[in-house]
Scaffold this active site. Sequence first.
Site, PDB file in Angstrom:
ATOM      1  N   HIS A 275     127.315  33.059 112.888  1.00  0.00           N
ATOM      2  CA  HIS A 275     126.516  32.249 111.973  1.00  0.00           C
ATOM      3  C   HIS A 275     125.731  33.186 111.066  1.00  0.00           C
ATOM      4  O   HIS A 275     124.815  33.869 111.519  1.00  0.00           O
ATOM      5  CB  HIS A 275     125.544  31.366 112.780  1.00  0.00           C
ATOM      6  CG  HIS A 275     124.860  30.302 111.983  1.00  0.00           C
ATOM      7  ND1 HIS A 275     124.008  30.576 110.941  1.00  0.00           N
ATOM      8  CD2 HIS A 275     124.895  28.949 112.081  1.00  0.00           C
ATOM      9  CE1 HIS A 275     123.543  29.443 110.438  1.00  0.00           C
ATOM     10  NE2 HIS A 275     124.071  28.443 111.107  1.00  0.00           N
ATOM     11  N   HIS A 318     115.971  31.651 117.612  1.00  0.00           N
ATOM     12  CA  HIS A 318     115.435  32.605 116.645  1.00  0.00           C
ATOM     13  C   HIS A 318     113.930  32.775 116.817  1.00  0.00           C
ATOM     14  O   HIS A 318     113.211  31.825 117.099  1.00  0.00           O
ATOM     15  CB  HIS A 318     115.723  32.081 115.229  1.00  0.00           C
ATOM     16  CG  HIS A 318     115.528  33.094 114.145  1.00  0.00           C
ATOM     17  ND1 HIS A 318     115.350  32.756 112.832  1.00  0.00           N
ATOM     18  CD2 HIS A 318     115.477  34.447 114.186  1.00  0.00           C
ATOM     19  CE1 HIS A 318     115.209  33.844 112.101  1.00  0.00           C
ATOM     20  NE2 HIS A 318     115.282  34.885 112.900  1.00  0.00           N
ATOM     21  N   GLU A 324     108.484  29.392 108.486  1.00  0.00           N
ATOM     22  CA  GLU A 324     109.386  28.345 108.018  1.00  0.00           C
ATOM     23  C   GLU A 324     108.742  26.962 108.076  1.00  0.00           C
ATOM     24  O   GLU A 324     108.171  26.581 109.097  1.00  0.00           O
ATOM     25  CB  GLU A 324     110.655  28.319 108.877  1.00  0.00           C
ATOM     26  CG  GLU A 324     111.418  29.645 108.907  1.00  0.00           C
ATOM     27  CD  GLU A 324     112.590  29.614 109.868  1.00  0.00           C
ATOM     28  OE1 GLU A 324     112.783  28.572 110.524  1.00  0.00           O
ATOM     29  OE2 GLU A 324     113.307  30.620 109.964  1.00  0.00           O
ATOM     30  N   TYR A 333     120.327  16.797 110.885  1.00  0.00           N
ATOM     31  CA  TYR A 333     120.326  18.257 110.956  1.00  0.00           C
ATOM     32  C   TYR A 333     121.105  18.697 112.187  1.00  0.00           C
ATOM     33  O   TYR A 333     120.906  18.170 113.281  1.00  0.00           O
ATOM     34  CB  TYR A 333     118.888  18.761 111.003  1.00  0.00           C
ATOM     35  CG  TYR A 333     118.749  20.264 111.008  1.00  0.00           C
ATOM     36  CD1 TYR A 333     119.419  21.054 110.081  1.00  0.00           C
ATOM     37  CD2 TYR A 333     117.939  20.901 111.945  1.00  0.00           C
ATOM     38  CE1 TYR A 333     119.293  22.428 110.079  1.00  0.00           C
ATOM     39  CE2 TYR A 333     117.796  22.279 111.951  1.00  0.00           C
ATOM     40  CZ  TYR A 333     118.474  23.039 111.026  1.00  0.00           C
ATOM     41  OH  TYR A 333     118.349  24.402 111.028  1.00  0.00           O
ATOM     42  N   HIS A 354     112.306  29.079 118.083  1.00  0.00           N
ATOM     43  CA  HIS A 354     112.874  27.791 117.711  1.00  0.00           C
ATOM     44  C   HIS A 354     114.389  27.899 117.760  1.00  0.00           C
ATOM     45  O   HIS A 354     114.942  28.979 117.955  1.00  0.00           O
ATOM     46  CB  HIS A 354     112.400  27.343 116.326  1.00  0.00           C
ATOM     47  CG  HIS A 354     112.650  28.352 115.247  1.00  0.00           C
ATOM     48  ND1 HIS A 354     111.859  29.468 115.061  1.00  0.00           N
ATOM     49  CD2 HIS A 354     113.604  28.427 114.274  1.00  0.00           C
ATOM     50  CE1 HIS A 354     112.299  30.176 114.039  1.00  0.00           C
ATOM     51  NE2 HIS A 354     113.377  29.573 113.548  1.00  0.00           N
TER      52      HIS A 354
END
Length: 416
Positions: A275, A318, A324, A333, A354
């Site tokens: 990713h 992450h 963010e 999402y 998160h």
Amino acid sequence: MYLQGFGNYHHSEAVKGALPPNQNSPQHCNLGLYAEQLSGTAFTRPRHNNLRSWLYRILPTVTQGTYYPYEFNIMHSFVDEFSPNAMRWSPLYNSSQIKCDFVEGLFHIAGSPLVNTYTYYCNHSMSDKYFANNDGELLFVPYAGEIHLYTEFGKLMLSSGSIAVIPRGVKFKVEVISKEAKGYLCENSGNPLTLPQLGPIGANGLANPRHFQYPVAAFEDSGGEHTIICKNQKKLWFTVCNHSPLNVVAWHGNYAPYCYDLSLFNTINTVSFDHPDPSIFTVLTSESEIPGVSNLDFVIFPPRWMVAEHTFRPPYFHRNYMNELMGLVYGEYDAKKEGFIPGGISIHNCMTPHGPDYESYEIAASQDLKPNYINSLAFMFETKDYWQVTEQAYRHPSRQVDYLNCWQGFKVEFSQ
């Protein structure tokens, strides 16, 4: 009808002959107009960074009258503590939004030294009322309804799936076309938003400059009382003048409002494995004094094909150096199966962990990896500075105090 091209030097006139042909400030302007320069940067900025426009108006802006403190304010105090916890909100509504225009329906969510984020809700148009923000430019991200932005430079039409930017100091009013309109609003007081560098991607990709649209000149020549509300140094001020501030008959320059259709974003993603980092989805960026570290990045996660092989396809777990704030325009999402809907907001600040919730992880970790089309549009306002939450947002009933529970289903599966 629009003018095309990000950052181009445009010119437009609503009445033929309104633009002086060979100079900016003639002794007598055509049609009895007044010449006025609007600067978006210091005069001595390098040419490729220099922003300014010349406006030819029925009356100069100095005739707007005296500003007085306004009884209402859109900025709110922040909570004293900088919590390391992840936070999330369902769509926010207030009783004051029962009948409101754009200014009255703003809800301040969070801020950092150079960026503030709001939600907007409006079901009432601004007829003889106008707004200007001297503190920074405004980025509109609608998720429901349609609005028209009438600006000093002309009209922009805006609905879900598109964005608009109103530069610092430009006066405008919002007309509600649908029954109601809802969206996100980001105020950027740093360097003006621009297109990101493409690096090894090459000359093409992401948001193409030719798809950005600028208004053609249009003007109001009306008498009577017109109220102008101005945000200046974090406070609202107002004045009442006897003419519309949208009285620009012609203009030329590269400092002007613009809009962009997010469906035209040329998405870059992996066609092999893993990713890529979300920076590949950057639409616009406000550069800081540190190369590669932005004051603000506007990032989208648009409709796209997911084809990575032997890969966990949703966003990975992450802990980030940057800060963010996320929202959702439509769809679901891919890292959150529940609790994150259009109009919702999440904040994950520096080093706050998160990632996909338990249900999303279980599905993605065991699914058959066929090509899969994701039909959703999420976005992120990413800053180098900590998102500080306002008191009103922190105490609002829409804040999901149980948000962290979405990660509590994970089990130890380690075996030697």
